[in-house]
Design a protein around this motif. Structure first.
Motif, PDB file in Angstrom:
ATOM      1  N   GLU B  71     -44.590  29.711  -3.173  1.00 55.25           N
ATOM      2  CA  GLU B  71     -43.166  29.707  -2.791  1.00 55.25           C
ATOM      3  C   GLU B  71     -42.494  28.540  -3.490  1.00 55.25           C
ATOM      4  O   GLU B  71     -42.892  27.386  -3.323  1.00 55.25           O
ATOM      5  N   GLY B  75     -38.103  32.655  -2.266  1.00 59.34           N
ATOM      6  CA  GLY B  75     -38.143  33.397  -1.009  1.00 59.34           C
ATOM      7  C   GLY B  75     -39.274  34.395  -0.912  1.00 59.34           C
ATOM      8  O   GLY B  75     -39.211  35.344  -0.128  1.00 59.34           O
ATOM      9  N   THR B  78     -40.880  35.109   2.533  1.00 59.61           N
ATOM     10  CA  THR B  78     -40.067  35.968   3.392  1.00 59.61           C
ATOM     11  C   THR B  78     -40.143  37.419   2.935  1.00 59.61           C
ATOM     12  O   THR B  78     -40.357  38.325   3.747  1.00 59.61           O
ATOM     13  N   ARG B 202     -34.415  33.387   5.332  1.00 51.49           N
ATOM     14  CA  ARG B 202     -35.765  33.004   4.914  1.00 51.49           C
ATOM     15  C   ARG B 202     -36.497  32.377   6.089  1.00 51.49           C
ATOM     16  O   ARG B 202     -35.947  31.601   6.863  1.00 51.49           O
ATOM     17  N   MET B 658     -31.601  37.266  -0.569  1.00 49.86           N
ATOM     18  CA  MET B 658     -32.423  36.490  -1.496  1.00 49.86           C
ATOM     19  C   MET B 658     -32.145  36.914  -2.931  1.00 49.86           C
ATOM     20  O   MET B 658     -32.145  36.096  -3.842  1.00 49.86           O
TER      21      MET B 658
END
Lengths: 61, 756
Positions: B71, B75, B78, B202, B658
């Protein structure tokens, strides 16, 4: 150069008694917050007041 | 730990795609491959199967997804959880993400190439659907009812429709773990999606905002010291002599020692020939190890070092420019030839020629490079903000001469990667410093270290030629790229036959013009080159998309109209479509994003004098993206970007929020480089040092970015990178529309735009 006096501080609502023994009094607040006190929300970005990632609100009493 | 690229021969069979286990009452555990075709070195205990991610449901009802991706703000934690939750019919946001450590069982863990969603979409959906099916089976058996009468509620419960009885996923987990893995479980109809395709916050957003997110640079382990390294000011330079006495006199400074410039292996497990002339060495230098960052930095300032700069000191931006000019005078390596481009050009009714320049660029991730390492007793543990765990493992094993089993690599949250963290130099360096210090050490790179010791986006110059017939039809297109090669930094040698990671973005006219020629020449430079968000697509696309507009101008034609003419069914892929794993370009989708961006911008409607619109569009990373820039140029030449309109067709969108953020970030990234930045070199030394001489767009300078998404249930494309490349050419084309002046060099020299 070295301050042996405890400095009463409140960081993020937590009272802290920091003893800056053997600590360079020229050290930026960034280094004290991150390395000595463990507050890593203050970011290490440029260390030259360019990116402002280390911006910290300070209030003295 | 071995590299991920191995033959299929030893792979677990595809039938073993999903496996399940109920281990010691841990509940349901579904293990799956995120990518097929990766050789996994299964441990003896699980010799028949090694998975690269796990879905676990504990008896307490906790749903966990172990993710072997990094990450870095995009994102991915998520969006991967969203895909799983959709097919598992789980409550959102109850899925917990666990970051995997580097382990060969996860296969290729690289986060790059805008690949994470693309490679996870199918396996994650199948894993979620299979786990859901097993929970249904477990419930049906518990209640002794037909499975068809059971359903999931979307709230982590299975319900018996007739009676309304229900059981939580947790209560069913252990039993579900003993159910045989179902085969070919049907996936949801996209019209039933309630998580995928919806805006979700997120899952780590709160922690990031309140400063509690733990990035690599925030790592703290017991007994840890902090180090900075004085690296050679010239690439390839070496320490001749150093005096540490003043540094050691500074309170808190513990040790000062030399770091060797060890040779490093290729990044992605590629083969490298002996004597290839690659440039993949650790910088080397002098490490200062202290109690705190500030003491280490103060210690480094107090060092006295004499460097042997080596031959790199002869290099300057001027010599590079002269070399590029020289390279374009003679033929380059032929990469693609269609028809007889030279004679077609020679006999053209109208000839158009132009030369474009793009500079070296640094990555400038907000979190400076850093890595924490603890090397003791023949073992190495690192906490690395890395996009390339496998490459780091290979390099650590090589540098430390340790077997792979001796390595533990934790992957931290990353404050921006942009491709810089595909390189692994900073991890190797931290391990060598820790070993020499005899303690766990966090090596921090200051901003100055970061910018001066980057793996830069390569410099390039493009000579473009187009021949038109009497009707203004493009009959020949010749593109000669002179550039420093990215791949050769790590692999050495000349360019590979395919052009390597060097020619994406060149393909647009190929196939639609009868005569086409692509050739490339290779700039030799001491500067190391690396992968910079969207990589080669950036520089080639700038030249190609600018040149299309120059042809349109010469024809007195609308630039969008010319694109519609050039994008034909015979179109060759323009970007990663050159990669055989990518689908060939779909020209209708490419035209659709161009048309949508144009429509949303009011294309064709007049703007005030001094203002203009420009367009550019691409297919790359599996996605179709088009930009329209609207700019205003004042009399003194000052440039204002009024707005950037972006149309995106990246297939099925996982999280529109995102996606929008990625595209906006891509525009800001592309705009920053187009407006401000270049890495220059004098006497072999990088001239830039911080955000003052290598600025990024601030929030007050960022234009409005409007993102329009074309709804689609096609397989997802990537979105981390394709928002970047069209930004610069769209702005260049808009500047031309506004002023009639063509800027062919990045960053834009806006003083050329001043009117009297």
């Amino acid at each position: 150069m070295n301050s042996m006096n405890p400095i009463p501080l409140t960081v993020q609502a937590k009272p802290i008694c920091a003893e800056f023994a053997a600590f360079d009094s020229d050290a930026p607040l960034l280094s004290v917050l991150r390395d000595n006190l463990g507050f890593t929300g203050t970011e290490f970005g440029c260390v030259q007041d360019l990116c402002v990632a280390r911006a910290t609100a300070v209030r003295s009493r | 730990m071995s590299s991920a690229s191995s033959s299929l021969a030893n792979s677990p069979s595809r039938r073993d795609f999903l496996k399940t286990a109920a281990v010691g009452g841990t509940g349901l555990l579904v293990a799956f491959h995120l990518t097929n075709g990766v050789c996994l070195q299964a441990a003896a205990a699980e010799a028949d199967f090694a998975a690269n991610a796990f879905v676990a449901i504990s008896p307490a009802g906790e749903i966990r997804l172990v993710v072997a991706r990094s990450e870095m703000g995009q994102g991915v934690r998520t969006s991967l959880a969203m895909i799983l939750a959709e097919e598992l019919d789980a409550d959102w946001p109850t899925v917990k993400i666990e970051q995997a450590d580097c382990d060969p069982k996860y296969g290729d863990m690289t986060t790059g190439g805008s690949m994470s969603i693309r490679s996870s979409w199918d396996p994650l959906r199948k894993a979620g659907a299979s786990a859901r099916d097993m929970l249904l089976t477990a419930a049906a058996e518990t209640w002794n009812v037909p499975k068809a009468e059971c359903t999931t509620t979307g709230t982590n419960f299975v319900e018996h429709r007739k009676t309304g009885k229900n059981l939580g996923y947790g209560a069913l987990a252990v039993k579900a773990g003993s159910v045989a893995v179902p085969k070919d479980v049907p996936l949801k109809d996209p019209k039933d999606y309630r998580i995928v395709g919806t805006k979700r916050k997120r899952i780590d957003g709160r922690h990031i905002v309140i400063g509690e997110a733990h990035y690599g640079i925030d790592t703290k382990v017991p007994g840890m010291l902090i180090a900075v390294v004085a690296r050679p000011p010239v690439v390839g330079g070496k320490v001749k002599h150093f005096d540490a006495s003043k540094a050691l006199a500074i309170p808190g400074v513990k040790k000062v020692f030399e770091v060797p410039a060890v040779e490093m292996p290729p990044l992605f497990g590629e083969e490298r020939k002996e004597g290839s002339g690659h440039q993949h060495y650790l910088w080397g230098g002098v490490a200062v190890v202290a109690d705190s960052t500030w003491q280490a930095i103060s210690g480094r300032k107090a060092l006295s070092i004499e460097w042997d700069n080596g031959p790199g000191a002869d290099e300057s931006s001027e010599t590079q420019s002269a070399q590029l000019a020289e390279l374009l005078k003679s033929p380059g390596k032929e990469l693609k030839k269609i028809g007889d481009p030279d004679s077609a050009f020679a006999s053209a009714a109208k000839k158009i020629e132009a030369t474009y320049d793009t500079p070296f660029l640094a990555h400038m991730a907000m979190e400076p490079l850093n890595c924490t390492a603890s090397v003791t007793d023949g073992k190495c543990e690192v906490w690395a903000p890395t996009q390339n765990p496998n490459g780091m493992a290979t390099a650590l094993a090589s540098a430390l001469k340790m077997p792979p089993e001796a390595l533990t690599i934790h992957i931290t949250l990353i404050g921006g990667g942009f491709g810089r963290r595909l390189c692994i130099d900073y991890g190797v360096e931290a391990a060598l410093v820790s070993r020499a210090a005899g303690a766990p050490v966090k090596v921090i790179w200051t901003r100055d270290d970061d910018i001066k010791h980057d793996y830069y986006r390569p410099i390039s110059r493009h000579h473009m030629q187009a021949g038109l017939d009497a009707n203004g039809q493009v009959t020949s297109w010749l593109h000669h790229i002179a550039a420093a090669s990215t791949d050769s930094t790590f692999l050495g040698g000349e360019l590979p036959d395919t052009g390597g990671t060097e020619i994406a973005g060149t393909g647009l006219p190929a196939g639609s013009v009868p005569n086409y020629f692509l050739q490339q020449s290779f700039l030799r430079t001491s500067l190391r080159r690396g992968y910079w968000r969207a990589v080669d697509m950036n520089w080639n696309h700038f030249a190609v998309q600018s040149f299309i507009d120059e042809i349109a101008a010469a024809n007195g034609q609308d630039p969008l109209e010319l694109r519609r003419q050039l994008i034909t069914t015979k179109q060759k892929p323009s970007g990663e479509g050159d990669n055989e794993s990518d689908a060939p370009v779909n020209t209708e989708r490419l035209l659709a994003v161009l048309n949508l961006a144009a429509e949303k911008s009011g294309w064709g409607h007049k703007l005030p004098a001094g203002s203009g619109r420009g367009i550019a569009g691409l297919y790359g990373f599996g996605s179709y993206v088009a930009h329209v820039a609207e700019v205003a140029v004042a009399k003194d030449g000052s440039l204002k970007i009024d707005r950037i309109i972006v149309a995106v067709d990246c297939g099925q969108v996982i999280n529109p929020d995102m996606l929008e953020a990625q595209v906006q970030g891509g525009v800001v990234f592309g705009l920053t480089s187009a407006l401000f930045d270049e890495i220059t070199v004098e006497n072999g030394q990088i001239q830039q040092s911080n955000f003052d001489d290598y600025p990024v767009i601030r929030i007050n300078g960022a234009p409005r970015v409007e993102v329009y998404i074309i709804p689609s249930h096609e397989a997802p494309g990537g979105i981390g990178e394709p928002g970047v490349p069209s930004t610069a050419p769209a702005v260049a084309n808009a500047i031309f529309a506004a002023t009639g002046k063509r800027l062919r060099r990045l960053p834009f020299q806006t003083k050329e735009l001043a009117r009297s």
